[in-house]
Design an enzyme around this catalytic site. Structure first.
Site, PDB file in Angstrom:
ATOM      1  N   THR A  27       0.871  -1.175   0.000  1.00 44.78           N
ATOM      2  CA  THR A  27       0.000   0.000   0.000  1.00 44.78           C
ATOM      3  C   THR A  27       0.906   1.224   0.000  1.00 44.78           C
ATOM      4  OG1 THR A  27       0.019   0.135   2.399  1.00 44.78           O
ATOM      5  CG2 THR A  27      -1.742  -1.182   1.419  1.00 44.78           C
ATOM      6  N   VAL A  86       7.948  -2.635   7.120  1.00 44.50           N
ATOM      7  CA  VAL A  86       7.947  -1.169   7.201  1.00 44.50           C
ATOM      8  C   VAL A  86       8.497  -0.594   5.889  1.00 44.50           C
ATOM      9  CG1 VAL A  86       8.776   0.841   8.459  1.00 44.50           C
ATOM     10  CG2 VAL A  86       8.247  -1.272   9.701  1.00 44.50           C
ATOM     11  N   LYS A  87       7.650   0.222   5.261  1.00 49.06           N
ATOM     12  CA  LYS A  87       8.017   0.795   3.963  1.00 49.06           C
ATOM     13  C   LYS A  87       8.653   2.168   4.197  1.00 49.06           C
ATOM     14  CE  LYS A  87       5.791   0.803  -0.579  1.00 49.06           C
ATOM     15  NZ  LYS A  87       4.486   0.856  -1.249  1.00 49.06           N
ATOM     16  N   VAL A  88       9.855   2.321   3.680  1.00 51.70           N
ATOM     17  CA  VAL A  88      10.666   3.513   3.976  1.00 51.70           C
ATOM     18  C   VAL A  88      11.115   4.135   2.649  1.00 51.70           C
ATOM     19  CG1 VAL A  88      12.802   4.294   5.100  1.00 51.70           C
ATOM     20  CG2 VAL A  88      11.529   2.364   6.072  1.00 51.70           C
TER      21      VAL A  88
END
Ligand code: G3P
Length: 218
Positions: A27, A86-88
């Site tokens: 997402t 965790v999208k960074v």
């Protein structure tokens, strides 16, 4: 090759999950907004709902752009469910955050990657996934699939374990070409995944088989 669906739409996520081939969900804030999901509490709640539907990795993006903020947000996101990744974003502070998360055993997806140099840094920092956006490169007359080839080459040269997650996949041929190149994962819309099913000879062949079966039953 893993298949992720790139949406925050719960119905489409359920539909892909029911197909039995779904390995995860990606997402981003824009996809959340598209579904009318805004505000931190609603977004957190939505991640939880997605994790209940899918038995696979769910990327949840940090909004902070400073190291401390990313760490605080990322640790809270990782605590939501064991499947959260965790999208960074691929920025300087993001690389520091990925290195930190990696040292803590928190899995990451380095997003907004548009060059092989960025992908190299993500792997050096210990990202679990790197997300090159192939469709957005195609949009500006640059070959997105060529970037996947380059990253594959570099990662194989050094046996980096970071998985290449081809993102911004727009259509079925992107998926097929990524499979030929050896991307580890693709993330795209349900329509692109379902396109893999289609062949007119399958449809006409099945229609003929059913018609012939029914002849015998008359
Ligand atoms: O996974 C990245 C993706 O959400 C971006 O896709 O179609 O907005 O370029 P798109």
């Amino acid at each position: 090759m893993k298949f992720f669906i790139d949406t925050a739409n719960l119905e489409q996520i359920k539909e892909a999950e029911e197909l039995g081939i779904l390995d995860g969900v990606t997402t981003n804030p824009s996809l959340m907004a598209k579904e009318g999901i805004t505000g931190a509490d609603n977004i957190i709640n939505h991640y939880k709902q997605i994790c209940e539907i899918v038995n696979g990795d769910v990327s949840a993006e940090v909004i902070s752009t400073d190291f401390e903020g990313m760490i605080e947000e990322g640790e809270a996101l990782a605590d939501l469910h064991p499947n959260i990744v965790v999208k960074v974003p691929m920025i300087k502070e993001g690389i520091k955050a990925i290195k930190y998360f990696s040292s803590k055993g928190i899995r990451t997806n380095c997003t907004l990657v548009f060059s092989v140099g960025q992908a190299l840094l993500a792997a050096k920092a210990g990202a679990t996934y790197v997300s090159p956006f192939i469709g957005r490169l195609d949009d500006i007359s640059t070959d997105g699939l060529h970037l996947i080839e380059e990253i594959r080459l570099v990662y194989d040269n050094y046996s980096y374990e970071t998985q290449i997650l081809a993102a911004s996949v727009r259509h079925t041929m992107h998926i097929i070409e990524c499979a030929k190149i050896g991307a580890d994962v693709i993330t795209g819309p349900l329509k692109a995944i379902e396109g893999l099913l289609k062949h007119p000879l399958t449809d006409s062949g099945l229609a003929q088989f059913l018609a012939d079966y029914n002849k015998g039953n008359k």
